[in-house]
Design a protein around this motif. Structure first.
Motif, PDB file in Angstrom:
ATOM      1  N   ALA A  88       0.823  -1.213   0.000  1.00 25.21           N
ATOM      2  CA  ALA A  88       0.000   0.000   0.000  1.00 25.21           C
ATOM      3  C   ALA A  88       0.858   1.266   0.000  1.00 25.21           C
ATOM      4  O   ALA A  88       0.443   2.297  -0.541  1.00 25.21           O
ATOM      5  CB  ALA A  88      -0.942  -0.016   1.191  1.00 25.21           C
ATOM      6  N   GLU A  89       2.033   1.189   0.596  1.00 27.53           N
ATOM      7  CA  GLU A  89       2.917   2.363   0.661  1.00 27.53           C
ATOM      8  C   GLU A  89       3.491   2.732  -0.703  1.00 27.53           C
ATOM      9  O   GLU A  89       4.072   3.814  -0.861  1.00 27.53           O
ATOM     10  CB  GLU A  89       4.064   2.132   1.642  1.00 27.53           C
ATOM     11  CG  GLU A  89       3.652   2.148   3.117  1.00 27.53           C
ATOM     12  CD  GLU A  89       2.783   0.975   3.502  1.00 27.53           C
ATOM     13  OE1 GLU A  89       1.830   1.162   4.291  1.00 27.53           O
ATOM     14  OE2 GLU A  89       3.051  -0.147   2.996  1.00 27.53           O
ATOM     15  N   ASP A  90       3.333   1.866  -1.682  1.00 31.32           N
ATOM     16  CA  ASP A  90       3.800   2.173  -3.037  1.00 31.32           C
ATOM     17  C   ASP A  90       2.753   2.945  -3.837  1.00 31.32           C
ATOM     18  O   ASP A  90       3.036   3.379  -4.960  1.00 31.32           O
ATOM     19  CB  ASP A  90       4.149   0.884  -3.783  1.00 31.32           C
ATOM     20  CG  ASP A  90       5.286   0.126  -3.140  1.00 31.32           C
ATOM     21  OD1 ASP A  90       5.181  -1.115  -3.019  1.00 31.32           O
ATOM     22  OD2 ASP A  90       6.300   0.771  -2.763  1.00 31.32           O
ATOM     23  N   THR A  91       1.563   3.111  -3.284  1.00 34.35           N
ATOM     24  CA  THR A  91       0.515   3.859  -3.967  1.00 34.35           C
ATOM     25  C   THR A  91       0.943   5.310  -4.153  1.00 34.35           C
ATOM     26  O   THR A  91       1.307   5.988  -3.196  1.00 34.35           O
ATOM     27  CB  THR A  91      -0.797   3.795  -3.174  1.00 34.35           C
ATOM     28  OG1 THR A  91      -1.260   2.440  -3.145  1.00 34.35           O
ATOM     29  CG2 THR A  91      -1.853   4.690  -3.801  1.00 34.35           C
ATOM     30  N   ALA A  92       0.930   5.773  -5.399  1.00 33.02           N
ATOM     31  CA  ALA A  92       1.384   7.128  -5.724  1.00 33.02           C
ATOM     32  C   ALA A  92       1.192   7.369  -7.217  1.00 33.02           C
ATOM     33  O   ALA A  92       0.893   6.446  -7.973  1.00 33.02           O
ATOM     34  CB  ALA A  92       2.863   7.301  -5.363  1.00 33.02           C
ATOM     35  N   VAL A  93       1.404   8.613  -7.610  1.00 32.05           N
ATOM     36  CA  VAL A  93       1.559   8.921  -9.030  1.00 32.05           C
ATOM     37  C   VAL A  93       3.054   8.802  -9.343  1.00 32.05           C
ATOM     38  O   VAL A  93       3.888   9.406  -8.662  1.00 32.05           O
ATOM     39  CB  VAL A  93       1.050  10.327  -9.377  1.00 32.05           C
ATOM     40  CG1 VAL A  93       1.289  10.617 -10.857  1.00 32.05           C
ATOM     41  CG2 VAL A  93      -0.430  10.463  -9.042  1.00 32.05           C
ATOM     42  N   TYR A  94       3.367   8.025 -10.335  1.00 32.32           N
ATOM     43  CA  TYR A  94       4.758   7.784 -10.724  1.00 32.32           C
ATOM     44  C   TYR A  94       5.090   8.612 -11.964  1.00 32.32           C
ATOM     45  O   TYR A  94       4.328   8.608 -12.939  1.00 32.32           O
ATOM     46  CB  TYR A  94       4.979   6.303 -10.998  1.00 32.32           C
ATOM     47  CG  TYR A  94       5.076   5.483  -9.730  1.00 32.32           C
ATOM     48  CD1 TYR A  94       3.949   5.246  -8.947  1.00 32.32           C
ATOM     49  CD2 TYR A  94       6.296   4.963  -9.303  1.00 32.32           C
ATOM     50  CE1 TYR A  94       4.036   4.517  -7.769  1.00 32.32           C
ATOM     51  CE2 TYR A  94       6.387   4.224  -8.135  1.00 32.32           C
ATOM     52  CZ  TYR A  94       5.258   4.016  -7.378  1.00 32.32           C
ATOM     53  OH  TYR A  94       5.349   3.282  -6.210  1.00 32.32           O
ATOM     54  N   TYR A  95       6.220   9.292 -11.883  1.00 27.35           N
ATOM     55  CA  TYR A  95       6.687  10.140 -12.973  1.00 27.35           C
ATOM     56  C   TYR A  95       8.063   9.661 -13.439  1.00 27.35           C
ATOM     57  O   TYR A  95       8.906   9.308 -12.613  1.00 27.35           O
ATOM     58  CB  TYR A  95       6.835  11.589 -12.524  1.00 27.35           C
ATOM     59  CG  TYR A  95       5.562  12.264 -12.085  1.00 27.35           C
ATOM     60  CD1 TYR A  95       5.135  12.183 -10.760  1.00 27.35           C
ATOM     61  CD2 TYR A  95       4.792  12.996 -12.980  1.00 27.35           C
ATOM     62  CE1 TYR A  95       3.969  12.809 -10.347  1.00 27.35           C
ATOM     63  CE2 TYR A  95       3.630  13.630 -12.574  1.00 27.35           C
ATOM     64  CZ  TYR A  95       3.230  13.525 -11.256  1.00 27.35           C
ATOM     65  OH  TYR A  95       2.083  14.159 -10.855  1.00 27.35           O
ATOM     66  N   CYS A  96       8.291   9.691 -14.721  1.00 26.28           N
ATOM     67  CA  CYS A  96       9.664   9.531 -15.181  1.00 26.28           C
ATOM     68  C   CYS A  96      10.221  10.912 -15.492  1.00 26.28           C
ATOM     69  O   CYS A  96       9.485  11.837 -15.847  1.00 26.28           O
ATOM     70  CB  CYS A  96       9.779   8.593 -16.379  1.00 26.28           C
ATOM     71  SG  CYS A  96       9.102   9.202 -17.915  1.00 26.28           S
TER      72      CYS A  96
END
Length: 121
Positions: A88-96
């Protein structure tokens, strides 16, 4: 104009896997360091993994070591983030992102639009 387009985000159960992709256009891909960052609401955008322009150096934050792998395919102008054993702690918006200067590791100047990763527990 340099453009970065992410894909591969989505909803996954805890313990599952996802692979994010980021395709770069507008300039040569090989001479540039690439990185994946993530951001949650109200928080700063922070690095997750970085791969050097020559693929010799891979950096990971401690919380993803052993679970995430960053890789690049220069022939496809694409950087990947393979994510395993998600929580759950990996939940996020990921940007390159990527620096403006070739053969340089920072600062990151160009960004994609972001892709949402949601891990359900």
């Amino acid at each position: 104009q340099v453009q970065l387009v992410e894909s591969g985000g989505g909803l996954v159960q805890a313990g599952g896997s996802l692979t994010l992709s980021c395709e770069v256009s507008g300039r040569p891909f090989g001479p540039y360091t690439m990185g994946w960052f993530r951001q949650t609401p109200g928080m700063e955008r922070n690095p997750v993994a970085v791969i050097s322009f020559n693929d010799n150096t891979h950096y990971y934050i401690d919380s993803v070591k052993g679970r995430f792998t960053i890789s690049r395919d220069n022939a496809k102008n694409t950087v990947f983030l393979h994510m395993n054993n998600l929580n759950a702690e990996d939940t996020a918006v990921y940007y390159c992102g990527t620096p403006r200067l070739a053969y340089s590791d920072f600062p990151f100047t160009y960004w994609g639009q972001g892709t949402q990763v949601t891990v359900s527990s």
